[in-house]
Write an enzyme that holds these catalytic residues in place. Sequence first.
Site, PDB file in Angstrom:
ATOM      1  N   ASP A   1     -12.213  -9.811  -1.818  1.00  0.00           N
ATOM      2  CA  ASP A   1     -13.456 -10.172  -1.236  1.00  0.00           C
ATOM      3  C   ASP A   1     -14.301  -9.275  -1.891  1.00  0.00           C
ATOM      4  O   ASP A   1     -14.154  -8.232  -2.263  1.00  0.00           O
ATOM      5  CB  ASP A   1     -13.371 -10.188   0.444  1.00  0.00           C
ATOM      6  CG  ASP A   1     -12.853  -8.899   0.930  1.00  0.00           C
ATOM      7  OD1 ASP A   1     -12.840  -7.648   0.236  1.00  0.00           O
ATOM      8  OD2 ASP A   1     -12.399  -8.907   2.162  1.00  0.00           O
TER       9      ASP A   1
ATOM     10  N   HIS B   1     -10.387  -5.696  -2.775  1.00  0.00           N
ATOM     11  CA  HIS B   1     -11.404  -5.489  -1.782  1.00  0.00           C
ATOM     12  C   HIS B   1     -12.573  -4.905  -2.406  1.00  0.00           C
ATOM     13  O   HIS B   1     -12.409  -3.319  -2.545  1.00  0.00           O
ATOM     14  CB  HIS B   1     -10.960  -4.733  -0.240  1.00  0.00           C
ATOM     15  CG  HIS B   1      -9.805  -5.514   0.180  1.00  0.00           C
ATOM     16  ND1 HIS B   1     -10.057  -6.647   0.902  1.00  0.00           N
ATOM     17  CD2 HIS B   1      -8.361  -5.495   0.389  1.00  0.00           C
ATOM     18  CE1 HIS B   1      -8.996  -7.277   1.360  1.00  0.00           C
ATOM     19  NE2 HIS B   1      -7.936  -6.364   1.327  1.00  0.00           N
TER      20      HIS B   1
ATOM     21  N   ASN C   1       2.011  -4.588  -3.438  1.00  0.00           N
ATOM     22  CA  ASN C   1       0.800  -4.928  -3.235  1.00  0.00           C
ATOM     23  C   ASN C   1      -0.199  -3.720  -2.798  1.00  0.00           C
ATOM     24  O   ASN C   1       0.330  -2.943  -2.084  1.00  0.00           O
ATOM     25  CB  ASN C   1       0.806  -6.215  -2.309  1.00  0.00           C
ATOM     26  CG  ASN C   1      -0.565  -6.835  -1.997  1.00  0.00           C
ATOM     27  OD1 ASN C   1      -1.439  -7.267  -2.887  1.00  0.00           O
ATOM     28  ND2 ASN C   1      -1.257  -6.865  -0.640  1.00  0.00           N
TER      29      ASN C   1
ATOM     30  N   GLU D   1       0.879  -1.166   0.155  1.00  0.00           N
ATOM     31  CA  GLU D   1       0.127  -0.008   0.099  1.00  0.00           C
ATOM     32  C   GLU D   1       0.738   1.335   0.031  1.00  0.00           C
ATOM     33  O   GLU D   1       0.564   2.089   0.984  1.00  0.00           O
ATOM     34  CB  GLU D   1      -0.997   0.221   1.127  1.00  0.00           C
ATOM     35  CG  GLU D   1      -1.918  -1.220   1.095  1.00  0.00           C
ATOM     36  CD  GLU D   1      -2.694  -1.452   2.450  1.00  0.00           C
ATOM     37  OE1 GLU D   1      -2.811  -0.669   3.203  1.00  0.00           O
ATOM     38  OE2 GLU D   1      -3.560  -2.572   2.181  1.00  0.00           O
TER      39      GLU D   1
ATOM     40  N   GLU E   1      -6.270 -10.291  -2.475  1.00  0.00           N
ATOM     41  CA  GLU E   1      -7.115 -10.222  -1.351  1.00  0.00           C
ATOM     42  C   GLU E   1      -8.687 -10.222  -1.581  1.00  0.00           C
ATOM     43  O   GLU E   1      -9.071  -9.197  -0.897  1.00  0.00           O
ATOM     44  CB  GLU E   1      -6.536  -9.013  -0.475  1.00  0.00           C
ATOM     45  CG  GLU E   1      -5.344  -8.970   0.023  1.00  0.00           C
ATOM     46  CD  GLU E   1      -4.765  -7.709   0.980  1.00  0.00           C
ATOM     47  OE1 GLU E   1      -5.710  -7.137   1.421  1.00  0.00           O
ATOM     48  OE2 GLU E   1      -3.281  -7.803   1.036  1.00  0.00           O
TER      49      GLU E   1
HETATM   50  O1  G2I Z   1      -7.647  -4.290   5.865  1.00  0.00           O
HETATM   51  C1  G2I Z   1      -7.697  -5.220   4.946  1.00  0.00           C
HETATM   52  C2  G2I Z   1      -6.356  -5.803   4.306  1.00  0.00           C
HETATM   53  C3  G2I Z   1      -6.001  -4.664   3.485  1.00  0.00           C
HETATM   54  N1  G2I Z   1      -4.758  -4.996   2.787  1.00  0.00           N
HETATM   55  C4  G2I Z   1      -3.631  -5.497   3.736  1.00  0.00           C
HETATM   56  C5  G2I Z   1      -4.014  -6.561   4.709  1.00  0.00           C
HETATM   57  O2  G2I Z   1      -3.191  -6.887   5.622  1.00  0.00           O
HETATM   58  C6  G2I Z   1      -5.423  -6.190   5.453  1.00  0.00           C
HETATM   59  O3  G2I Z   1      -5.586  -7.168   6.253  1.00  0.00           O
HETATM   60  C7  G2I Z   1      -6.244  -6.854   7.466  1.00  0.00           C
HETATM   61  C8  G2I Z   1      -6.918  -8.122   8.300  1.00  0.00           C
HETATM   62  O4  G2I Z   1      -7.518  -9.109   7.686  1.00  0.00           O
HETATM   63  C9  G2I Z   1      -7.348  -7.964   9.549  1.00  0.00           C
HETATM   64  O5  G2I Z   1      -7.643  -8.801  10.205  1.00  0.00           O
HETATM   65  O6  G2I Z   1      -5.454  -5.912   8.142  1.00  0.00           O
HETATM   66  C10 G2I Z   1      -6.410  -5.466   9.382  1.00  0.00           C
HETATM   67  C11 G2I Z   1      -5.590  -4.315  10.233  1.00  0.00           C
HETATM   68  O7  G2I Z   1      -5.151  -3.356   9.121  1.00  0.00           O
HETATM   69  C12 G2I Z   1      -6.417  -6.515  10.206  1.00  0.00           C
HETATM   70  O8  G2I Z   1      -7.175  -6.165  11.424  1.00  0.00           O
HETATM   71  C13 G2I Z   1      -6.602  -6.501  12.646  1.00  0.00           C
HETATM   72  C14 G2I Z   1      -7.498  -5.541  13.548  1.00  0.00           C
HETATM   73  O9  G2I Z   1      -7.259  -3.962  13.430  1.00  0.00           O
HETATM   74  C15 G2I Z   1      -6.933  -5.942  15.125  1.00  0.00           C
HETATM   75  O10 G2I Z   1      -7.667  -5.225  16.104  1.00  0.00           O
HETATM   76  C16 G2I Z   1      -6.834  -7.382  15.318  1.00  0.00           C
HETATM   77  O11 G2I Z   1      -6.196  -7.556  16.601  1.00  0.00           O
HETATM   78  O12 G2I Z   1      -6.819  -7.778  12.859  1.00  0.00           O
HETATM   79  C17 G2I Z   1      -6.003  -8.018  14.125  1.00  0.00           C
HETATM   80  C18 G2I Z   1      -5.982  -9.511  14.347  1.00  0.00           C
HETATM   81  O13 G2I Z   1      -7.332 -10.054  14.356  1.00  0.00           O
END
Ligand code: G2I
Length: 448
Positions: free
Chosen positions: A264, A234, A198, A157, A262
């Site tokens: 969805d 996304h 990415n 990003e 990614e």
């Molecule tokens: O935001 C969606 C994706 C965008 N591109 C990069 C990816 O790395 C990103 O993935 C998401 C995860 O799927 C989420 O699971 O990134 C988020 C953070 O920016 C992740 O969220 C985090 C929550 O913010 C936290 O509170 C939580 O502890 O997930 C953590 C683990 O569950």
Amino acid sequence: MRSLRTGLSLAALVTCLATLFTAPAAHAAETPLRDLAAAKGKVMGTAVTGSKLTGTYGDIAGREFNALTPGNAMKWGSVEPTRGSFDWAEADRIVDFAEAHGQQVRGHTLVWHNQNPSWLTNGSWTPAQLSQLMNDHIALEVGRYKGRLATWDVVNEPFDEDGTYRQTLWYNGLGADYIAQALTAARAADPSAKLYINDYNVEGVNAKSTALYNLVRSLKERGVPIDGVGLQAHLILGQVPSTMRQNIQRFADLGVDVAITELDIRMQLPSDSAKLTQQAADYKAVMNACLAVSRCVGVTVWGFTDSDSWIPDTFPGQGAATPYDENYAPKPAYHAIAESLGGGTTTPPPTDACTAAYSVTSQWNTGFTGQVRIACSGAALSSWEASWTFGAGQRLTQAWNASCTQSGATVTCSNAPYNGTVPDGGSVTFGFNGSWSGGNPVPVVTLG
Ligand code: G2I
């Protein structure tokens, strides 16, 4: 390695859900997505949460996908929460699982502005220190998995929506050159891994994707190691960019691979049959855009089940973005992916969209509490009857929110006067106590 698990431990049974489609049994025998993708030489991947890789979640992750991406486990904040103190447990678990199931791993992600440890983001660093920190981190993490990971999302990003560089810890400290530095460090640490940049909102031709295009072109011209571009995808229901294929092609023409990393497709909840049908068409459009370009190596979904998706937390009121519902039943989107990969299946009609999921919620030496959740998505019920066969001599002792009888091994439960209606997008749960000895396997529930 990938055969369905037949023997489940007692512990696994407690959390195991048995879900039955009311759709024809033929759906159970479909060719897994990974086999369809492999026949086309493509990746069909999913993001996963390491701690969930058991039971039904693990079965589907292992059976349907030929690549895994750790959703969070390899991010800097996950692996080095305190400076110099590392936690590789979840990342290792995912890599081990992938190897045991003949799957590729996509490492995600090395240099990003999110999910960094606070010691890093709160520190005050000179450019030289920052550069050293970044390079050391890459050397350590990429080096740890050297030869085991197919791909790394090295830089994640880097752009804002208007195509200017995002103001991050990295850009502000090191300028745009941090990207070339990171790629060079990753190549040195594992020469066989494919190195990607990415980003999101770069699926169609727009200002942001054009900035990424210009960056990749310039990196190639300078001889900086860059193997591919990840388009996160996304997406919002009904909004697959019409220029997606053209955009993928222009990156391919630069001499790099492209991956949908990614995918969805989110919708306003509740879902209904019209939305799920649109979503299936959208999934198919993304698959087809990738399949149309030989250098598009494949598609990874960002979580395969709605129970393991980031969407509801980030976009309140939205969700249902993945190919499987929360009870692990494949949605029309799953069948659309299969069809785009050459699977000979058809999307089940919406009337097939009520499922019953049995779970044991607690268990002690002679007794247990269980529940059945009946959920509809794309259909509705005005009354219901759920039945199953206890396979190990279990006896029902009490039930609530349903009227249940047991005859021999067969249990039949019908709705209470007040909960016969299951609306499209809604669910009803009833509970029961039972006795067991020797074993308490999860039965298959038939919905009538
Ligand atoms: O935001 C969606 C994706 C965008 N591109 C990069 C990816 O790395 C990103 O993935 C998401 C995860 O799927 C989420 O699971 O990134 C988020 C953070 O920016 C992740 O969220 C985090 C929550 O913010 C936290 O509170 C939580 O502890 O997930 C953590 C683990 O569950």
